[in-house]
Design an enzyme around this catalytic site. Structure first.
Site, PDB file in Angstrom:
ATOM      1  N   GLU A   1     -17.162   6.231 -34.144  1.00 24.90           N
ATOM      2  CA  GLU A   1     -18.299   5.510 -34.464  1.00 24.90           C
ATOM      3  C   GLU A   1     -19.548   6.240 -33.610  1.00 24.90           C
ATOM      4  O   GLU A   1     -19.232   6.793 -32.389  1.00 24.90           O
ATOM      5  CB  GLU A   1     -18.234   3.906 -33.868  1.00 24.90           C
ATOM      6  CG  GLU A   1     -17.456   3.335 -34.715  1.00 24.90           C
ATOM      7  CD  GLU A   1     -18.038   3.067 -36.027  1.00 24.90           C
ATOM      8  OE1 GLU A   1     -19.255   2.713 -36.047  1.00 24.90           O
ATOM      9  OE2 GLU A   1     -17.149   2.691 -36.908  1.00 24.90           O
TER      10      GLU A   1
ATOM     11  N   CYS B   1     -19.182   4.761 -24.904  1.00 21.08           N
ATOM     12  CA  CYS B   1     -20.081   3.841 -24.232  1.00 21.08           C
ATOM     13  C   CYS B   1     -20.800   2.648 -25.136  1.00 21.08           C
ATOM     14  O   CYS B   1     -20.749   1.690 -24.645  1.00 21.08           O
ATOM     15  CB  CYS B   1     -21.338   4.843 -23.715  1.00 21.08           C
ATOM     16  SG  CYS B   1     -22.643   3.918 -22.918  1.00 21.08           S
TER      17      CYS B   1
ATOM     18  N   LYS C   1     -20.551  -5.020 -21.268  1.00 20.07           N
ATOM     19  CA  LYS C   1     -21.687  -5.791 -20.531  1.00 20.07           C
ATOM     20  C   LYS C   1     -22.438  -7.220 -21.266  1.00 20.07           C
ATOM     21  O   LYS C   1     -22.814  -7.916 -20.786  1.00 20.07           O
ATOM     22  CB  LYS C   1     -22.821  -4.795 -20.068  1.00 20.07           C
ATOM     23  CG  LYS C   1     -22.778  -4.342 -18.949  1.00 20.07           C
ATOM     24  CD  LYS C   1     -21.656  -3.098 -18.882  1.00 20.07           C
ATOM     25  CE  LYS C   1     -20.295  -3.463 -17.815  1.00 20.07           C
ATOM     26  NZ  LYS C   1     -19.617  -2.151 -17.879  1.00 20.07           N
TER      27      LYS C   1
ATOM     28  N   GLY D   1      -6.592  -2.079 -10.673  1.00 19.70           N
ATOM     29  CA  GLY D   1      -7.544  -2.796 -10.250  1.00 19.70           C
ATOM     30  C   GLY D   1      -9.042  -2.187 -10.087  1.00 19.70           C
ATOM     31  O   GLY D   1      -9.724  -2.352  -9.093  1.00 19.70           O
ATOM     32  N   GLY D   2      -9.040  -0.874 -10.909  1.00 15.98           N
ATOM     33  CA  GLY D   2     -10.212  -0.102 -10.854  1.00 15.98           C
ATOM     34  C   GLY D   2     -11.612  -1.280 -11.660  1.00 15.98           C
ATOM     35  O   GLY D   2     -11.072  -2.185 -11.823  1.00 15.98           O
TER      36      GLY D   2
ATOM     37  N   SER E   1      -5.033  -0.673 -17.400  1.00 19.57           N
ATOM     38  CA  SER E   1      -6.405   0.250 -17.018  1.00 19.57           C
ATOM     39  C   SER E   1      -6.095   1.023 -15.846  1.00 19.57           C
ATOM     40  O   SER E   1      -6.617   0.747 -14.571  1.00 19.57           O
ATOM     41  CB  SER E   1      -7.233  -0.772 -16.770  1.00 19.57           C
ATOM     42  OG  SER E   1      -6.785  -1.753 -15.921  1.00 19.57           O
TER      43      SER E   1
ATOM     44  N   GLY F   1      -6.785   4.446 -15.508  1.00 19.24           N
ATOM     45  CA  GLY F   1      -7.531   5.541 -15.649  1.00 19.24           C
ATOM     46  C   GLY F   1      -7.940   6.074 -17.041  1.00 19.24           C
ATOM     47  O   GLY F   1      -7.253   5.717 -18.087  1.00 19.24           O
ATOM     48  N   ARG F   2      -8.381   7.326 -17.158  1.00 19.96           N
ATOM     49  CA  ARG F   2      -8.633   7.777 -18.591  1.00 19.96           C
ATOM     50  C   ARG F   2      -8.577   9.278 -18.475  1.00 19.96           C
ATOM     51  O   ARG F   2      -8.565   9.958 -17.480  1.00 19.96           O
ATOM     52  CB  ARG F   2     -10.206   7.421 -19.028  1.00 19.96           C
ATOM     53  CG  ARG F   2     -10.381   5.933 -19.226  1.00 19.96           C
ATOM     54  CD  ARG F   2     -11.833   5.598 -19.512  1.00 19.96           C
ATOM     55  NE  ARG F   2     -12.210   6.255 -20.987  1.00 19.96           N
ATOM     56  CZ  ARG F   2     -12.029   5.670 -21.955  1.00 19.96           C
ATOM     57  NH1 ARG F   2     -11.263   4.406 -21.937  1.00 19.96           N
ATOM     58  NH2 ARG F   2     -12.323   5.888 -23.133  1.00 19.96           N
TER      59      ARG F   2
ATOM     60  N   HIS G   1     -41.502 -10.403  -0.676  1.00 18.00           N
ATOM     61  CA  HIS G   1     -41.059 -11.887  -0.522  1.00 18.00           C
ATOM     62  C   HIS G   1     -41.503 -12.823  -1.648  1.00 18.00           C
ATOM     63  O   HIS G   1     -42.553 -13.029  -1.820  1.00 18.00           O
ATOM     64  CB  HIS G   1     -41.338 -12.365   0.680  1.00 18.00           C
ATOM     65  CG  HIS G   1     -40.671 -13.455   1.446  1.00 18.00           C
ATOM     66  ND1 HIS G   1     -39.188 -13.931   1.499  1.00 18.00           N
ATOM     67  CD2 HIS G   1     -41.296 -14.758   1.142  1.00 18.00           C
ATOM     68  CE1 HIS G   1     -38.988 -15.024   1.757  1.00 18.00           C
ATOM     69  NE2 HIS G   1     -40.174 -15.660   1.551  1.00 18.00           N
TER      70      HIS G   1
HETATM   71  P1  FAD Z   1     -17.697   9.206 -25.128  1.00 17.03           P
HETATM   72  O1  FAD Z   1     -18.795   8.285 -25.108  1.00 17.03           O
HETATM   73  O2  FAD Z   1     -16.193   9.132 -25.247  1.00 17.03           O
HETATM   74  O3  FAD Z   1     -18.083   9.988 -26.633  1.00 17.03           O
HETATM   75  C1  FAD Z   1     -17.155  11.084 -27.217  1.00 17.03           C
HETATM   76  C2  FAD Z   1     -17.250  11.084 -28.438  1.00 17.03           C
HETATM   77  O4  FAD Z   1     -16.660  12.188 -28.982  1.00 17.03           O
HETATM   78  C3  FAD Z   1     -16.472   9.796 -29.182  1.00 17.03           C
HETATM   79  O5  FAD Z   1     -17.373   9.314 -30.083  1.00 17.03           O
HETATM   80  C4  FAD Z   1     -15.403  10.527 -29.854  1.00 17.03           C
HETATM   81  O6  FAD Z   1     -15.132   9.751 -31.182  1.00 17.03           O
HETATM   82  C5  FAD Z   1     -16.083  12.045 -30.321  1.00 17.03           C
HETATM   83  N1  FAD Z   1     -14.929  12.888 -30.572  1.00 17.03           N
HETATM   84  C6  FAD Z   1     -13.898  13.307 -29.834  1.00 17.03           C
HETATM   85  N2  FAD Z   1     -13.263  14.343 -30.299  1.00 17.03           N
HETATM   86  C7  FAD Z   1     -14.174  14.806 -31.374  1.00 17.03           C
HETATM   87  C8  FAD Z   1     -13.777  15.740 -32.408  1.00 17.03           C
HETATM   88  N3  FAD Z   1     -12.799  16.675 -32.205  1.00 17.03           N
HETATM   89  N4  FAD Z   1     -14.701  15.817 -33.485  1.00 17.03           N
HETATM   90  C9  FAD Z   1     -16.000  14.907 -33.496  1.00 17.03           C
HETATM   91  N5  FAD Z   1     -16.024  13.841 -32.417  1.00 17.03           N
HETATM   92  C10 FAD Z   1     -15.174  13.685 -31.558  1.00 17.03           C
HETATM   93  N6  FAD Z   1     -19.924   4.148 -17.656  1.00 17.03           N
HETATM   94  C11 FAD Z   1     -20.913   3.663 -17.220  1.00 17.03           C
HETATM   95  O7  FAD Z   1     -21.435   4.117 -16.610  1.00 17.03           O
HETATM   96  N7  FAD Z   1     -21.266   2.278 -16.873  1.00 17.03           N
HETATM   97  C12 FAD Z   1     -20.325   1.387 -17.225  1.00 17.03           C
HETATM   98  O8  FAD Z   1     -20.627   0.177 -17.086  1.00 17.03           O
HETATM   99  C13 FAD Z   1     -19.414   1.760 -18.058  1.00 17.03           C
HETATM  100  N8  FAD Z   1     -18.387   0.787 -18.611  1.00 17.03           N
HETATM  101  C14 FAD Z   1     -17.313   1.087 -19.311  1.00 17.03           C
HETATM  102  C15 FAD Z   1     -16.348   0.191 -19.757  1.00 17.03           C
HETATM  103  C16 FAD Z   1     -15.220   0.527 -20.291  1.00 17.03           C
HETATM  104  C17 FAD Z   1     -14.314  -0.450 -21.063  1.00 17.03           C
HETATM  105  C18 FAD Z   1     -14.839   1.976 -20.581  1.00 17.03           C
HETATM  106  C19 FAD Z   1     -13.899   2.404 -21.491  1.00 17.03           C
HETATM  107  C20 FAD Z   1     -15.760   2.808 -20.085  1.00 17.03           C
HETATM  108  C21 FAD Z   1     -16.883   2.391 -19.504  1.00 17.03           C
HETATM  109  N9  FAD Z   1     -17.799   3.297 -18.930  1.00 17.03           N
HETATM  110  C22 FAD Z   1     -19.085   3.042 -18.322  1.00 17.03           C
HETATM  111  C23 FAD Z   1     -17.518   4.760 -19.090  1.00 17.03           C
HETATM  112  C24 FAD Z   1     -18.384   5.434 -20.250  1.00 17.03           C
HETATM  113  O9  FAD Z   1     -18.217   4.810 -21.372  1.00 17.03           O
HETATM  114  C25 FAD Z   1     -18.201   6.880 -20.384  1.00 17.03           C
HETATM  115  O10 FAD Z   1     -18.339   7.406 -19.106  1.00 17.03           O
HETATM  116  C26 FAD Z   1     -19.228   7.786 -21.447  1.00 17.03           C
HETATM  117  O11 FAD Z   1     -18.946   6.854 -22.662  1.00 17.03           O
HETATM  118  C27 FAD Z   1     -18.607   9.062 -21.581  1.00 17.03           C
HETATM  119  O12 FAD Z   1     -19.479   9.567 -22.591  1.00 17.03           O
HETATM  120  P2  FAD Z   1     -18.986  10.918 -23.348  1.00 17.03           P
HETATM  121  O13 FAD Z   1     -20.442  11.321 -23.966  1.00 17.03           O
HETATM  122  O14 FAD Z   1     -18.713  12.062 -22.380  1.00 17.03           O
HETATM  123  O15 FAD Z   1     -18.008  10.498 -24.272  1.00 17.03           O
END
Ligand code: FAD
Length: 464
Positions: free
Chosen positions: A36, A41, A50, A180-181, A263, A265-266, A438
């Site tokens: 998608e 994010c 959120k 608990g992260g 949950s 870590g990632r 204030h």
């Molecule tokens: P991503 O957003 O993971 O995007 C990577 C994209 O690459 C994906 O769409 C994937 O499908 C695509 N992809 C992967 N491999 C391939 C391929 N080979 N070919 C084509 N496409 C590919 N961060 C915050 O700052 N604030 C928050 O409040 C927050 N809340 C979060 C809540 C949850 C539940 C989660 C799981 C994460 C949260 N995060 C938050 C973390 C944040 O979502 C990530 O840090 C951020 O999305 C990382 O961005 P990115 O662009 O590196 O990767």
């Protein structure tokens, strides 16, 4: 074969920001997404959680309406399905807007799975069809995926990842949150508001182990008031699945719940990316190695966002990709990680930036701290939000602010004032001297800053 100056793999907050930047600079740009548009994010991370946090907050406030002299006749009710419906609507609207923004910048969006054939060539596979493109520079922005527990693998039914939590068939009566992260705590807060009995199990001494201990203590207390059960210092030694998920802790305690959210870590997402065809080096932790210009060891290939594992946050990912694109276009920008604010959207919410008090002391720094309870300032009572505190950590010798931590109403926004102060190298006395309006929640910042030198007005103190 299409040829681009810059190709970006992944359309999360790293990739789409980079695509807009590159295309607006006037170079042929494409962005490839296998899932998608908007990445984790927008689809299964920041925005949908959120949206649900906002629904949970509205529900909590509705239940407290009489405190604000507001009568609600009839029952107050909410359902997981309705929370999801609102969340999905928001994500769809945001996604349409984002795609429009990227396309109108001039970047080409390609749908499919990207894999490297060599340092300049990418194969894009989608529904059985294949396309090969050539790019002078390539940015890997493929993100991350939830880490699994080897003895409790995800099944999407009883053992859930954060992805599953946004798409359940029904509200669980009980939920075990393993880890608990911030992600675990945010889901605990949402599901507890909906009536699920939540139990958090954390291996380290407190929930939100990376956050300041005083802040985590307040959240722990507020969670317990909401009947969330919390086990800290608790290592899991066994697990079994029947009608329920049961885990066994090191001390022999069994805890069962209808579902478990793991949950812990990632992990960087590099599956099927064909990195072996490029010579890009990895670090032992399974993340792509980059220098401070976001360049991998292969000069025309950059990596940014969660896939390089520096704090896995959306705004860090975007900042990294801006640096990568600037450098792909011939600059020599250095990524600046010195000030990274972050938020935890629990109730109460948390904003944090820089060092915790503990971390500063462990680094051998001579530390001075100022702190103030939210209940000391008028707006907290007027707003019915008196829970929480603000804390500023300074270097005792220079008085420079090295960290700040706020829990309570608007903390996720308030923290940016201190982030800006830190970015400018401000001292706590400078921040304390600045006039704050204030009544406003920002008064806690002025007060915490003044408290560093014992001069907070609203702290009770006798004349010297
Ligand atoms: P991503 O957003 O993971 O995007 C990577 C994209 O690459 C994906 O769409 C994937 O499908 C695509 N992809 C992967 N491999 C391939 C391929 N080979 N070919 C084509 N496409 C590919 N961060 C915050 O700052 N604030 C928050 O409040 C927050 N809340 C979060 C809540 C949850 C539940 C989660 C799981 C994460 C949260 N995060 C938050 C973390 C944040 O979502 C990530 O840090 C951020 O999305 C990382 O961005 P990115 O662009 O590196 O990767």
């Amino acid at each position: 074969m299409d040829r681009y100056e810059i190709a970006i793999i992944g359309s999360g907050p790293a990739g789409y920001v980079g695509a807009i930047k590159a295309a607006r600079a006037g170079v042929p740009t494409c962005i490839i997404e296998k899932g998608e548009f908007g990445g984790v994010c927008l689809n299964i991370g920041c925005i949908p959680t959120k949206a649900m946090v906002a629904s949970a907050k509205m529900l909590r406030n509705a239940r407290r309406s009489s405190e604000f002299s507001v009568k609600i006749d009839g029952a107050i009710s909410a359902s997981l399905e309705d929370f999801y419906r609102r969340k999905d609507r928001i994500v769809e609207v945001e996604k349409k807007g984002l795609i429009n923004l990227v396309e109108s910048s001039g970047a080409v969006i390609k749908k499919g799975h990207a894999s490297f054939l060599d340092n300049n060539t990418i194969k894009i596979t989608s529904d059985g069809s294949e396309e090969i493109i050539h790019a002078k520079n390539i940015v890997i922005a493929t993100g991350s995926k939830p880490a699994a527990l080897p003895f409790l693998p995800f099944d999407g039914v009883k053992v859930l990842s954060s992805d599953n939590m946004l798409n359940l068939d029904k509200l669980p009566k009980s939920l075990l949150v393993i880890g608990g992260g911030y992600i675990g705590c945010e889901f605990a807060s949402i599901f507890s508001a909906l009536g699920t009995k939540v139990t958090i199990v954390e291996a380290l001494p407190h929930i939100l182990p990376n956050m300041d201990g005083d802040i985590a203590k307040v959240l722990d207390r507020e969670f317990r008031k909401e009947k969330i059960e919390i086990h800290t210092n608790s290592k899991i030694v066994g697990a079994k699945i029947s009608d329920v998920v049961t885990i066994t802790l090191e001390d022999g305690t069994d805890i069962s719940a209808e579902m478990a959210l793991v949950s812990i870590g990632r992990r960087a997402l590099i599956d099927g990316l064909g990195l072996e065809n490029t010579g890009v080096s990895m670090l032992p932790q399974g993340i792509i190695k980059v220098n401070n210009q976001m360049r991998t060891n292969v000069p025309n290939i950059f990596a940014v966002g969660d896939v390089i594992g520096n704090p896995m946050l959306a705004h860090v990912a975007s900042a990294e990709c801006k640096v990568a694109i600037a450098n792909a276009l011939g600059n020599h920008f250095i990524m600046d990680y010195s000030v990274i604010p972050s938020g935890v959207f629990t109730y109460p919410e948390i904003g944090s930036v820089g060092l915790t008090e503990n971390a500063a002391r462990q680094m051998g720094m001579d530390v001075k701290v100022g702190s103030i309870q939210l209940r000391k300032i008028g707006i907290s009572h007027a707003s019915g939000e008196i829970i929480g505190l603000a804390k500023i950590v300074t270097d005792a010798i220079s008085d420079k602010i090295v960290g700040a931590h706020i829990i309570g109403e608007r903390a996720t926004d308030l923290i940016h004032e201190i982030a800006a102060a830190m970015f400018q190298g401000m001292t706590s006395s400078m921040l304390g001297r600045m006039i704050h309006s204030h009544p406003s929640f920002s008064e806690v910042i002025a007060e915490a800053a003044q408290d560093v030198s014992g001069e907070a007005i609203y702290e009770t103190r006798k004349a010297a």
